[in-house]
Design an enzyme around this catalytic site. Structure first.
Site: not given
Ligand code: NAD
Ligand code: UDP
Ligand code: UDP
Length: 310
Positions: A12, A35, A62, A144, A185
């Site tokens: 998103f 995912f 990566l 989380y 949500r």
């Molecule tokens: P989203 O689920 O739409 O996006 C997350 C993306 O990460 C997805 O495209 C998913 O496929 C990808 N992903 C998940 N695990 C992965 C992995 N291991 N490797 C590669 N890709 C992976 O959610 P979003 O709402 O777009 O959130 C994006 C970021 O912002 C997240 O880190 C979330 O925690 C943070 N965030 C969002 C909100 C919100 O209100 N939307 C609030 C607080 C924090």
């Molecule tokens: N909520 C609701 N009806 C729904 C889904 C959520 O009234 O169908 C309420 C939920 O209990 C919460 C608020 O909406 O108080 C926001 O929920 P959300 O999961 O979107 O966000 P978060 O709780 O993480 O702020």
């Molecule tokens: N790493 C990566 N891409 C890079 C360099 C590092 O994904 O270009 C990963 C690597 O696999 C390592 C992690 O990042 O496990 C942390 O890297 P860092 O150099 O901090 O630590 P170290 O390699 O000494 O464990």
């Protein structure tokens, strides 16, 4: 023109960020394991020469060459992050380590998408960045919340230990087009229910409040943070500080959709905060940023998206 990696770019928020960076002419590499994201969110970008897509899981190393990294990869809604909680923690923690390792090797600037959930069930309102939070370390939400907290710890340790240029933003409830329709949500639920003429499910008595930020405003803040001077690491709250009760939200959705839906009251989920509101004074002071899109307008645009995608 910079080479910019967006992890979670198929999601998103990530897809809106990719749109903006591509439009600015940057060379954008989107990495996603799909995912929770969708290729549909970025299909229109595939024809752009400055956009590239790589299917990859950030829990694995990566090796690419970039100037900036936006680390957004992580499922964000409870239904998705609780589906495989161990993978959620791995994504936040191993994902952060790999992206920080990459940033260290190529000397890139790196931004972490953290969350208001680091404050847990807050006892301080509104939440300021200096508040350390009230988080359960062993509950169903911990994968989380604690994963994101540990990622913040890693960012600050790489900053202290390796002088990395880091940026940490704490995102509060954000909504808009390309939200996952089944993420449970409140905004997506209410709109979906209203468009189908189903009852609107209100948890508890609907008096609990949230502050909803429209996606375009959030992306403005995130990009402003990336471009802010190196000394400013954050964490900085990004969100909208206008508070609404869930009943008010439901009424607005009904008015804007013209739906004949009724309310149905269901039990409040465990640990559901009564109130959540960001203090955005730091973002406004340091980034000159504040949200511009009123709830009514943001809902209108989101409803139009949901209508067109059914
Ligand atoms: P989203 O689920 O739409 O996006 C997350 C993306 O990460 C997805 O495209 C998913 O496929 C990808 N992903 C998940 N695990 C992965 C992995 N291991 N490797 C590669 N890709 C992976 O959610 P979003 O709402 O777009 O959130 C994006 C970021 O912002 C997240 O880190 C979330 O925690 C943070 N965030 C969002 C909100 C919100 O209100 N939307 C609030 C607080 C924090
Ligand atoms: N909520 C609701 N009806 C729904 C889904 C959520 O009234 O169908 C309420 C939920 O209990 C919460 C608020 O909406 O108080 C926001 O929920 P959300 O999961 O979107 O966000 P978060 O709780 O993480 O702020
Ligand atoms: N790493 C990566 N891409 C890079 C360099 C590092 O994904 O270009 C990963 C690597 O696999 C390592 C992690 O990042 O496990 C942390 O890297 P860092 O150099 O901090 O630590 P170290 O390699 O000494 O464990």
């Amino acid at each position: 023109m910079r080479r910019i990696l967006v992890t979670g770019g198929g999601g998103f928020l990530g897809s809106h960020l990719c749109d903006r960076l591509v439009a600015q002419g940057h060379d954008v590499l989107c990495v996603d394991n799909f995912f929770t994201g969708s290729k549909k969110n970025i299909a229109h970008l595939l024809r752009e020469p400055n956009f590239e897509l790589m299917r990859h899981d950030v829990t694995f190393p990566l090796y690419v060459e970039v100037d900036e990294i936006y680390n957004l990869a992580c499922p964000a809604s409870p239904v998705h992050y609780q589906f495989d909680p161990v993978q959620t923690t791995k994504t936040s923690v191993h994902g952060a380590i790999n992206m920080l390792g990459l940033a260290k090797r190529v000397k890139a600037k790196i931004l972490q998408a953290s969350t208001s959930e680091v404050y847990g069930d807050p006892v301080v309102h509104p939440q300021q960045e200096g508040y350390w939070g009230n988080v359960n370390p062993i509950g169903p939400r911990s994968c989380y919340d604690e994963g994101k907290r540990c990622a913040e710890t890693l960012f600050f340790d790489y900053w202290r230990q390796h002088n990395l240029r880091i940026k940490v933003v704490r995102i509060f409830n954000t909504y808009g087009p390309r939200m996952h329709p089944n993420d449970g949500r409140v905004v997506s639920n209410f709109i979906r229910q209203a468009l189908r003429g189903e009852d609107i499910t209100i948890c508890g008595d609907g008096s609990q409040t949230r502050s909803f930020c429209y996606v375009d405003d959030l992306i403005d803040g995130m990009m402003a943070m990336m471009d802010a001077k190196d000394g400013f690491t954050g964490p900085v709250n990004l969100g909208n500080d206008q508070e609404f009760s869930m009943l008010e939200l439901a009424e607005r959705v009904i008015n804007l959709t013209g739906a004949g839906s009724k309310f149905t009251f269901i039990p409040l989920p465990e640990n559901d905060p009564q109130q959540r509101q960001p203090d955005i004074a730091l973002a406004s002071r340091t980034l000159g940023w504040r949200p511009m899109v009123p709830l009514e307008e943001g809902l209108r645009r989101t409803i139009a998206y949901f209508k067109s995608s059914f």
